[in-house]
Design an enzyme around this catalytic site. Structure first.
Site, mmCIF file in Angstrom:
data_model
loop_
_atom_site.group_PDB
_atom_site.id
_atom_site.type_symbol
_atom_site.label_atom_id
_atom_site.label_comp_id
_atom_site.label_asym_id
_atom_site.label_seq_id
_atom_site.Cartn_x
_atom_site.Cartn_y
_atom_site.Cartn_z
ATOM 1 N N GLU A 30 2.480 -10.846 -16.585
ATOM 2 C CA GLU A 30 2.050 -9.826 -15.614
ATOM 3 C C GLU A 30 1.558 -8.551 -16.288
ATOM 4 O O GLU A 30 0.781 -7.817 -15.698
ATOM 5 C CB GLU A 30 3.147 -9.520 -14.615
ATOM 6 N N ARG B 29 2.358 1.209 -5.659
ATOM 7 C CA ARG B 29 2.447 0.281 -4.524
ATOM 8 C C ARG B 29 1.112 -0.401 -4.254
ATOM 9 O O ARG B 29 1.049 -1.368 -3.478
ATOM 10 C CB ARG B 29 2.890 1.025 -3.268
ATOM 11 N N CYS C 46 0.879 -1.180 0.000
ATOM 12 C CA CYS C 46 0.000 0.000 0.000
ATOM 13 C C CYS C 46 0.912 1.225 0.000
ATOM 14 O O CYS C 46 2.075 1.135 0.322
ATOM 15 C CB CYS C 46 -0.878 0.038 1.249
ATOM 16 N N ASN D 77 -0.323 -0.020 6.371
ATOM 17 C CA ASN D 77 0.246 -0.912 5.361
ATOM 18 C C ASN D 77 0.779 -2.124 6.115
ATOM 19 O O ASN D 77 1.590 -1.985 7.021
ATOM 20 C CB ASN D 77 1.381 -0.210 4.607
ATOM 21 N N GLY D 78 0.291 -3.299 5.774
ATOM 22 C CA GLY D 78 0.764 -4.512 6.448
ATOM 23 C C GLY D 78 -0.406 -5.440 6.714
ATOM 24 O O GLY D 78 -1.495 -5.258 6.179
ATOM 25 N N LYS E 182 7.227 -11.434 -17.490
ATOM 26 C CA LYS E 182 6.869 -10.107 -18.028
ATOM 27 C C LYS E 182 5.580 -10.185 -18.840
ATOM 28 O O LYS E 182 4.681 -9.363 -18.691
ATOM 29 C CB LYS E 182 8.000 -9.594 -18.925
ATOM 30 N N GLU F 109 12.084 -15.157 -17.183
ATOM 31 C CA GLU F 109 11.811 -13.735 -16.939
ATOM 32 C C GLU F 109 10.919 -13.176 -18.040
ATOM 33 O O GLU F 109 9.965 -12.445 -17.763
ATOM 34 C CB GLU F 109 13.120 -12.966 -16.843
ATOM 35 N N TRP G 57 -3.832 -1.890 -1.616
ATOM 36 C CA TRP G 57 -3.770 -3.181 -2.304
ATOM 37 C C TRP G 57 -4.440 -4.138 -1.348
ATOM 38 O O TRP G 57 -3.907 -4.454 -0.284
ATOM 39 C CB TRP G 57 -2.320 -3.582 -2.572
ATOM 40 N N HIS H 104 9.611 -34.339 -22.607
ATOM 41 C CA HIS H 104 9.159 -35.154 -21.473
ATOM 42 C C HIS H 104 7.742 -34.791 -21.059
ATOM 43 O O HIS H 104 7.406 -34.807 -19.877
ATOM 44 C CB HIS H 104 10.140 -34.994 -20.309
ATOM 45 N N LYS I 46 3.695 -3.203 -6.606
ATOM 46 C CA LYS I 46 5.131 -3.166 -6.844
ATOM 47 C C LYS I 46 5.917 -3.798 -5.712
ATOM 48 O O LYS I 46 6.953 -4.417 -5.943
ATOM 49 C CB LYS I 46 5.583 -1.705 -7.006
HETATM 50 C C1 AGP Z 1 8.698 -8.111 -11.396
HETATM 51 O O1 AGP Z 1 8.286 -7.793 -12.734
HETATM 52 C C2 AGP Z 1 7.556 -8.427 -10.537
HETATM 53 N N1 AGP Z 1 6.724 -7.286 -10.429
HETATM 54 C C3 AGP Z 1 7.881 -9.076 -9.219
HETATM 55 O O2 AGP Z 1 8.111 -10.422 -9.538
HETATM 56 C C4 AGP Z 1 9.099 -8.589 -8.412
HETATM 57 O O3 AGP Z 1 10.291 -8.877 -9.098
HETATM 58 C C5 AGP Z 1 9.108 -9.350 -7.071
HETATM 59 O O4 AGP Z 1 7.928 -9.013 -6.366
HETATM 60 C C6 AGP Z 1 10.331 -9.030 -6.199
HETATM 61 O O5 AGP Z 1 10.286 -7.689 -5.829
HETATM 62 P P1 AGP Z 1 11.619 -7.050 -5.176
HETATM 63 O O6 AGP Z 1 12.686 -7.131 -6.222
HETATM 64 O O7 AGP Z 1 11.253 -5.642 -4.819
HETATM 65 O O8 AGP Z 1 11.968 -7.885 -3.970
#
Ligand code: AGP
Length: 606
Positions: free
Chosen positions: A486, A27, A2, A100-101, A483, A479, A76, A502, A601
């Site tokens: 997401e 966030r 958040c 936040n938490g 991308k 990776e 969030w 396999h 984020k």
């Molecule tokens: C990355 O595109 C993602 N949004 C997510 O996987 C991110 O890498 C992951 O949450 C780790 O975040 P951090 O690097 O801030 O620890």
């Protein structure tokens, strides 16, 4: 998870809060709200709604609001759905707060303090407000200390008390809060992006301290009643780095920044042609005394760790494991005083990674963090820190932070190889010299964005996509797959190319899109065989490879020729290309690339 902001000073607080919330929206962005305090005191005016900060602005805009003290929040959702009632701030009696938490014992607290009948929301945060109100007898410090002793879980609270009209209070455990004095007042926020336009110095609020701010003063008091001085840090990025700068989305801007971010980081972390971590006080003993390495991270940071693992195993010849931080401590990891644990995190606040780091340290490991955000929880928890200095990364999808982690792993491998005697000084310098060619290669990929945009058009309607590669290319495929998932919501799976036979090959039929990454010379012949296997079953192959492979495989393949750098470094231009692919699929689908659904984020809940 958040975004939180608070301000008390001479400026019109509504505008300070709303502008700051827009910068914090990455966030968390399913609802937003502000509480504005009238100079005369009394209950703050709360404006909140499900939706974005832009929607909240409309809710507030009609009112002529002159207040100069208030708090704000972007949510969030963790407890309770997305609706106006569950948006923060929450008010309960004398207390108005944002949080936040996650408060784990919220149900027990609701029963213990007879709150259930009085609640308007389904959130743990409103129950926390009820407990603060229960203990509030006019002394905020005492109230906060007593309430915190009742809470289990993680929190960053920012609190207003009805009879303290121009003061804001805060207390945290794990979830982040930074604070600063500005020429026109004092403020606090979840991170520096929201305060960077007002000040160049800030501090991280220490855990289990009561922060009190008013228009001129900042007071920090620990739970023994001792006042402590803030440890100020410099905001080390230009203001425009936390703004879009004319790009349609932060993601495109941050992809464009990658070559310079990496070039600057390599410049700053090398001396006389050798990797040099002395400025950050990282000693070679950390590298020479360990017998194995364990990387703990999540998401893209974990994928950077996988590429780092390939490099370290190749040149250091020691065991290197990469563990999903959320799984790490539940899988009986083998960690001891001979382990170097490397915690990789852009935000430095990912709680899974923070808890994994603490667990590894408790079992004797030495610790090194690879972090982007200065002063973050993981940075402060780690024995040594190497900063990627990528600047603020606002888009939820990590791009420049991820590739700067890759580049840092290259440099770290070189320093470790040099310190442990695997590399001579000349070999180390040659390695670094080749690494410094990478930013130019990434510029070339970015220059080829129209070609990648065209390729994106070929997969935009896909429902399922496979991404394949061998060795380091497999981690790049993972990776690239993340991308795409997401930001474009297309289901994508990354597979080690040799694994397709396999089982998964059963899913490859006419026109199944397969993105293949082929950059590792010693694996090319096998990779080409795997590409031909899927082509023979009708797959539509999109190939990201060296020019030589594209030429050889042009039949039945759509390809993008990657600029040629040393095989170990091909992960960087390849990553940049797959980022662009995901970006164009998402933007051409009309999605909000920077704020994908359901995501945030920074993941500060386990
Ligand atoms: C990355 O595109 C993602 N949004 C997510 O996987 C991110 O890498 C992951 O949450 C780790 O975040 P951090 O690097 O801030 O620890």
């Amino acid at each position: 998870m958040c975004g939180i902001i608070g301000y008390t000073g001479k400026r019109k607080v509504r505008d300070v809060l709303l502008d700051g919330l827009e910068l914090l929206e990455y966030r968390g962005y399913d609802s937003a709200g502000v509480a504005l305090v009238d100079e005369k005191g009394g209950e703050p005016s709360v404006y909140k709604c499900a939706g974005r900060v832009a929607d909240l602005r409309k809710v507030c805009q009609e009112k002529e609001l002159a207040q100069t003290c208030g708090i704000g929040h972007t949510r969030w959702a963790t407890h309770g759905g997305v609706c106006d009632e569950n948006a923060h701030p929450h008010r309960f009696g004398q207390v108005t707060l944002v949080h936040n938490g996650i408060i784990e014992n919220y149900e027990e607290l609701a029963a213990k303090y007879h709150l259930t009948e009085k609640l308007h929301s389904q959130t743990d945060s409103e129950i926390a407000a009820g407990v603060f109100d229960w203990f509030y007898k006019g002394d905020p410090y005492d109230c906060i200390k007593q309430t915190v002793s009742e809470l289990k879980g993680t929190f960053a609270f920012v609190i207003l008390f009805a009879d303290k009209p121009d003061k804001i209070y805060s207390v945290r455990n794990v979830s982040p809060i930074v604070a600063a004095k500005t020429p026109e007042g004092t403020m606090l926020a979840s991170d520096v992006t929201a305060i960077g336009r007002y000040t160049k110095k800030y501090f991280v609020v220490p855990e289990y301290h009561v922060l009190e701010i008013d228009k001129e003063n900042i007071t920090l008091t620990d739970f023994n009643g001792k006042q402590t001085e803030p440890e100020y840090l410099d905001i080390d990025f230009a203001l425009n780095m936390s703004e879009k700068g004319g790009f349609p989305f932060y993601m495109e801007k941050e992809m464009a920044e990658q070559p310079k971010v990496i070039a600057d980081m390599l410049e700053e972390k090398t001396k006389d042609g050798l990797p040099d971590f002395s400025k950050e006080g990282v000693p070679d003993e950390l590298f020479t005394d360990c017998e194995n390495v364990c990387v703990v991270a999540c998401g893209s940071a974990m994928h950077a760790g996988l590429a780092g693992q390939s490099m370290m195993k190749k040149f250091l010849h020691i065991p290197v494991t990469v563990e999903l931080a959320s799984e790490f401590m539940y899988n009986d990891p083998v960690v001891d005083e001979k382990t170097l644990v490397i915690a990789v995190s852009q935000s430095g606040e990912t709680i899974d990674t923070l808890e994994a780091l603490k667990y590894a340290k408790k079992h004797g490991a030495k610790s090194l963090a690879v972090i982007n955000v200065k002063g973050s929880s993981i940075a402060r928890e780690s024995g040594a820190v190497l900063y990627t200095n990528a600047g603020p990364e606002i888009a939820v999808a990590s791009t420049k932070a991820y590739t700067s982690q890759l580049a840092l792993f290259c440099l770290l491998t070189a320093r470790m190889a040099y310190a442990r005697g695997n590399f001579t000084a000349d070999e180390t310098r040659a390695f670094v010299q080749d690494l410094k060619k990478v930013p130019t290669a990434m510029e070339q990929v970015l220059a080829g964005k129209d070609r990648i945009h065209h390729i994106a058009g070929r997969i935009i309607e896909a429902k399922d996509i496979f991404m394949i590669g061998r060795g380091m290319d497999y981690s790049i495929a993972m990776e690239g797959s993340l991308k795409l998932k997401e930001v474009s919501y297309i289901h994508s799976e990354a597979y080690a190319s040799g694994e397709l036979k396999h089982g998964p090959l059963a899913l490859i039929t006419e026109h199944t899109p397969v993105v293949a990454v082929a950059t590792q010379g010693r694996l090319l012949s096998k990779e080409i065989s795997n590409i031909r296997e899927v082509k023979s079953r009708g797959a539509d192959v999109v190939l990201f490879a060296k020019q030589s492979v594209i030429a050889e495989e042009k039949e039945g393949c759509f390809g993008f020729a990657l600029p040629d750098v040393r095989d170990e470094f091909m992960c960087l231009p390849a990553a940049a290309a797959l980022q662009l692919l995901a970006y164009y699929v998402s933007s051409d689908k009309g999605f909000d690339v920077d704020k994908p659904r359901n995501l945030a984020k920074v993941v500060t809940v386990e």
